[in-house]
Design a protein around this motif. Structure first.
Motif, PDB file in Angstrom:
ATOM      1  N   GLN A  20       9.670  -2.213  -3.717  1.00  0.00           N
ATOM      2  CA  GLN A  20      11.075  -1.798  -3.635  1.00  0.00           C
ATOM      3  C   GLN A  20      11.954  -2.676  -4.522  1.00  0.00           C
ATOM      4  O   GLN A  20      12.859  -2.172  -5.196  1.00  0.00           O
ATOM      5  N   GLU A  21      11.694  -3.984  -4.537  1.00  0.00           N
ATOM      6  CA  GLU A  21      12.471  -4.884  -5.390  1.00  0.00           C
ATOM      7  C   GLU A  21      12.293  -4.557  -6.869  1.00  0.00           C
ATOM      8  O   GLU A  21      13.213  -4.736  -7.671  1.00  0.00           O
ATOM      9  N   LYS A  22      11.113  -4.072  -7.251  1.00  0.00           N
ATOM     10  CA  LYS A  22      10.815  -3.723  -8.631  1.00  0.00           C
ATOM     11  C   LYS A  22      11.156  -2.268  -8.964  1.00  0.00           C
ATOM     12  O   LYS A  22      10.932  -1.814 -10.090  1.00  0.00           O
ATOM     13  N   ASN A  23      11.681  -1.532  -7.970  1.00  0.00           N
ATOM     14  CA  ASN A  23      11.973  -0.102  -8.126  1.00  0.00           C
ATOM     15  C   ASN A  23      10.729   0.696  -8.514  1.00  0.00           C
ATOM     16  O   ASN A  23      10.791   1.635  -9.314  1.00  0.00           O
ATOM     17  N   LEU A  24       9.589   0.297  -7.942  1.00  0.00           N
ATOM     18  CA  LEU A  24       8.356   1.040  -8.145  1.00  0.00           C
ATOM     19  C   LEU A  24       8.181   2.053  -7.024  1.00  0.00           C
ATOM     20  O   LEU A  24       8.477   1.767  -5.867  1.00  0.00           O
ATOM     21  N   SER A  25       7.682   3.215  -7.371  1.00  0.00           N
ATOM     22  CA  SER A  25       7.391   4.234  -6.367  1.00  0.00           C
ATOM     23  C   SER A  25       5.983   4.014  -5.847  1.00  0.00           C
ATOM     24  O   SER A  25       4.989   4.287  -6.534  1.00  0.00           O
ATOM     25  N   LEU A  26       5.890   3.486  -4.633  1.00  0.00           N
ATOM     26  CA  LEU A  26       4.598   3.213  -4.011  1.00  0.00           C
ATOM     27  C   LEU A  26       4.293   4.311  -2.994  1.00  0.00           C
ATOM     28  O   LEU A  26       5.028   4.503  -2.035  1.00  0.00           O
ATOM     29  N   LYS A  27       3.205   5.036  -3.230  1.00  0.00           N
ATOM     30  CA  LYS A  27       2.786   6.092  -2.307  1.00  0.00           C
ATOM     31  C   LYS A  27       1.853   5.474  -1.263  1.00  0.00           C
ATOM     32  O   LYS A  27       0.800   4.934  -1.619  1.00  0.00           O
ATOM     33  N   VAL A  28       2.235   5.529  -0.002  1.00  0.00           N
ATOM     34  CA  VAL A  28       1.451   4.903   1.060  1.00  0.00           C
ATOM     35  C   VAL A  28       0.861   6.003   1.949  1.00  0.00           C
ATOM     36  O   VAL A  28       1.586   6.894   2.412  1.00  0.00           O
ATOM     37  N   GLY A  29      -0.441   5.941   2.165  1.00  0.00           N
ATOM     38  CA  GLY A  29      -1.065   6.945   3.013  1.00  0.00           C
ATOM     39  C   GLY A  29      -2.566   6.761   3.093  1.00  0.00           C
ATOM     40  O   GLY A  29      -3.111   5.717   2.724  1.00  0.00           O
ATOM     41  N   ASN A  30      -3.234   7.788   3.571  1.00  0.00           N
ATOM     42  CA  ASN A  30      -4.677   7.777   3.757  1.00  0.00           C
ATOM     43  C   ASN A  30      -5.384   8.178   2.466  1.00  0.00           C
ATOM     44  O   ASN A  30      -4.931   9.079   1.748  1.00  0.00           O
ATOM     45  N   ILE A  31      -6.504   7.513   2.188  1.00  0.00           N
ATOM     46  CA  ILE A  31      -7.362   7.929   1.085  1.00  0.00           C
ATOM     47  C   ILE A  31      -8.750   8.217   1.661  1.00  0.00           C
ATOM     48  O   ILE A  31      -8.995   8.054   2.855  1.00  0.00           O
ATOM     49  N   VAL A  32      -9.681   8.632   0.794  1.00  0.00           N
ATOM     50  CA  VAL A  32     -11.069   8.772   1.198  1.00  0.00           C
ATOM     51  C   VAL A  32     -11.932   7.992   0.209  1.00  0.00           C
ATOM     52  O   VAL A  32     -11.754   8.100  -1.005  1.00  0.00           O
ATOM     53  N   SER A  33     -12.840   7.183   0.755  1.00  0.00           N
ATOM     54  CA  SER A  33     -13.814   6.458  -0.066  1.00  0.00           C
ATOM     55  C   SER A  33     -15.141   7.210   0.020  1.00  0.00           C
ATOM     56  O   SER A  33     -15.720   7.335   1.095  1.00  0.00           O
ATOM     57  N   SER A  34     -15.600   7.679  -1.111  1.00  0.00           N
ATOM     58  CA  SER A  34     -16.805   8.510  -1.131  1.00  0.00           C
ATOM     59  C   SER A  34     -17.971   7.796  -1.799  1.00  0.00           C
ATOM     60  O   SER A  34     -17.794   7.047  -2.761  1.00  0.00           O
ATOM     61  N   ASP A  35     -19.154   8.030  -1.287  1.00  0.00           N
ATOM     62  CA  ASP A  35     -20.386   7.543  -1.923  1.00  0.00           C
ATOM     63  C   ASP A  35     -20.826   8.434  -3.080  1.00  0.00           C
ATOM     64  O   ASP A  35     -21.736   8.068  -3.823  1.00  0.00           O
ATOM     65  N   ILE A  36     -20.197   9.603  -3.206  1.00  0.00           N
ATOM     66  CA  ILE A  36     -20.713  10.622  -4.128  1.00  0.00           C
ATOM     67  C   ILE A  36     -19.678  10.934  -5.194  1.00  0.00           C
ATOM     68  O   ILE A  36     -18.556  11.359  -4.893  1.00  0.00           O
ATOM     69  N   PHE A  37     -20.038  10.725  -6.448  1.00  0.00           N
ATOM     70  CA  PHE A  37     -19.142  11.083  -7.551  1.00  0.00           C
ATOM     71  C   PHE A  37     -19.364  12.538  -7.959  1.00  0.00           C
ATOM     72  O   PHE A  37     -18.405  13.291  -8.141  1.00  0.00           O
ATOM     73  N   TYR A  38     -20.608  12.947  -8.110  1.00  0.00           N
ATOM     74  CA  TYR A  38     -20.933  14.336  -8.459  1.00  0.00           C
ATOM     75  C   TYR A  38     -21.476  15.013  -7.196  1.00  0.00           C
ATOM     76  O   TYR A  38     -22.653  14.893  -6.869  1.00  0.00           O
ATOM     77  N   ASN A  39     -20.605  15.716  -6.485  1.00  0.00           N
ATOM     78  CA  ASN A  39     -20.965  16.272  -5.179  1.00  0.00           C
ATOM     79  C   ASN A  39     -21.468  17.705  -5.318  1.00  0.00           C
ATOM     80  O   ASN A  39     -20.844  18.532  -5.996  1.00  0.00           O
ATOM     81  N   GLU A  40     -22.594  18.008  -4.683  1.00  0.00           N
ATOM     82  CA  GLU A  40     -23.135  19.370  -4.688  1.00  0.00           C
ATOM     83  C   GLU A  40     -22.217  20.347  -3.960  1.00  0.00           C
ATOM     84  O   GLU A  40     -22.216  21.541  -4.259  1.00  0.00           O
ATOM     85  N   ASP A  41     -21.445  19.838  -3.003  1.00  0.00           N
ATOM     86  CA  ASP A  41     -20.542  20.680  -2.210  1.00  0.00           C
ATOM     87  C   ASP A  41     -19.173  20.696  -2.883  1.00  0.00           C
ATOM     88  O   ASP A  41     -18.421  19.727  -2.840  1.00  0.00           O
ATOM     89  N   ASN A  42     -18.835  21.804  -3.500  1.00  0.00           N
ATOM     90  CA  ASN A  42     -17.572  21.898  -4.252  1.00  0.00           C
ATOM     91  C   ASN A  42     -16.340  22.037  -3.365  1.00  0.00           C
ATOM     92  O   ASN A  42     -15.215  22.049  -3.874  1.00  0.00           O
TER      93      ASN A  42
END
Length: 238
Positions: free
Chosen positions: A143-165
């Motif tokens: 906020q002091e730097k006037n940066l837009s910080l998006k805060v929320g949930n993410i997902v950490s995945s083990d799979i980069f190329y997923n068979e399930d589209n």
């Protein structure tokens, strides 16, 4: 005391460590933001450095790709080198329509498709979350730097190329902001070790708009996230 993955001796690593996935990003931060820099690790080319930022000692070290790699390096930092705080500074793919390339996301929590938590033998599903104190400091500095910080949930995945589209569609329906591959393991290690962790991510590609940064941009152009994390580290050491 050196480990199979880290040649540093105790005392060579600061209490707060910034961890990009890419070791070359660690090198870039050390060369461009820190002074009085000493390299403490080059085993497997996973570079680690300690230096001074705003008169505070800070370390930066690569984590590598994926939760197994993050799991090894962060666990050793917490348990073998007395590190108190790790701030992951990585890249992520956006899921949310409200996020654009180069936006910074702070992961308040992270979903995962990984089996990493099975080692704890818990009687339910563990929810990996950020340290609120670190997140609060980071949000204040943004906020002091006037940066837009998006805060929320993410997902950490083990799979980069997923068979399930369809997997991204299903995470997106749950208002998950973005995808990375390391944060869940970091948050679980921090919880298990009684330490602190925060994950900051710069959006490097959007999974629905087919936009992406180049490899060189990912390595060198995340300065806003880097300085935000460094300022947070300095504030923790004040």
């Amino acid at each position: 005391m050196a480990t199979p993955h880290n040649q540093a001796e105790k005392g060579q690593i600061a209490k707060t460590v910034l961890m990009p996935g890419d070791p070359l990003r660690a090198k870039y931060i050390a060369e461009n933001f820190l002074t009085e820099v000493q390299q403490f690790n080059e085993v497997r080319n996973m570079y680690g450095y300690t230096g001074m930022y705003q008169s505070r000692e800070v370390s930066v070290m690569g984590s590598g790709m994926g939760m197994p790699s993050m799991g090894i390096y962060s666990y050793e930092l917490y348990t073998k080198y007395d590190v108190e705080r790790i701030i992951r500074i990585g890249s992520a793919g956006a899921l949310s329509d409200d996020i654009a390339l180069m936006d910074i996301v702070a992961a308040i929590g992270t979903c995962t498709d990984s089996n990493y938590a099975s080692q704890y033998g818990l009687p339910g599903t563990f929810a990996p979350t950020a340290d609120f104190g670190l997140l609060k400091i980071t949000d204040r500095i943004a906020q002091e730097k006037n940066l837009s910080l998006k805060v929320g949930n993410i997902v950490s995945s083990d799979i980069f190329y997923n068979e399930d589209n369809s997997v991204n569609d299903r995470w997106k329906k749950m208002n998950v902001l973005a995808v990375d591959m390391e944060a869940a393991a970091l948050y679980m290690n921090a919880a298990r070790c009684g330490k602190k962790a925060l994950c900051l991510l710069t959006i490097s590609d959007h999974l629905y708009r087919h936009e992406s940064l180049t490899a060189m941009q990912r390595q060198n152009s995340f300065q806003e996230m880097m300085t935000l994390a460094l300022d947070t580290a300095a504030a923790c050491e004040a």
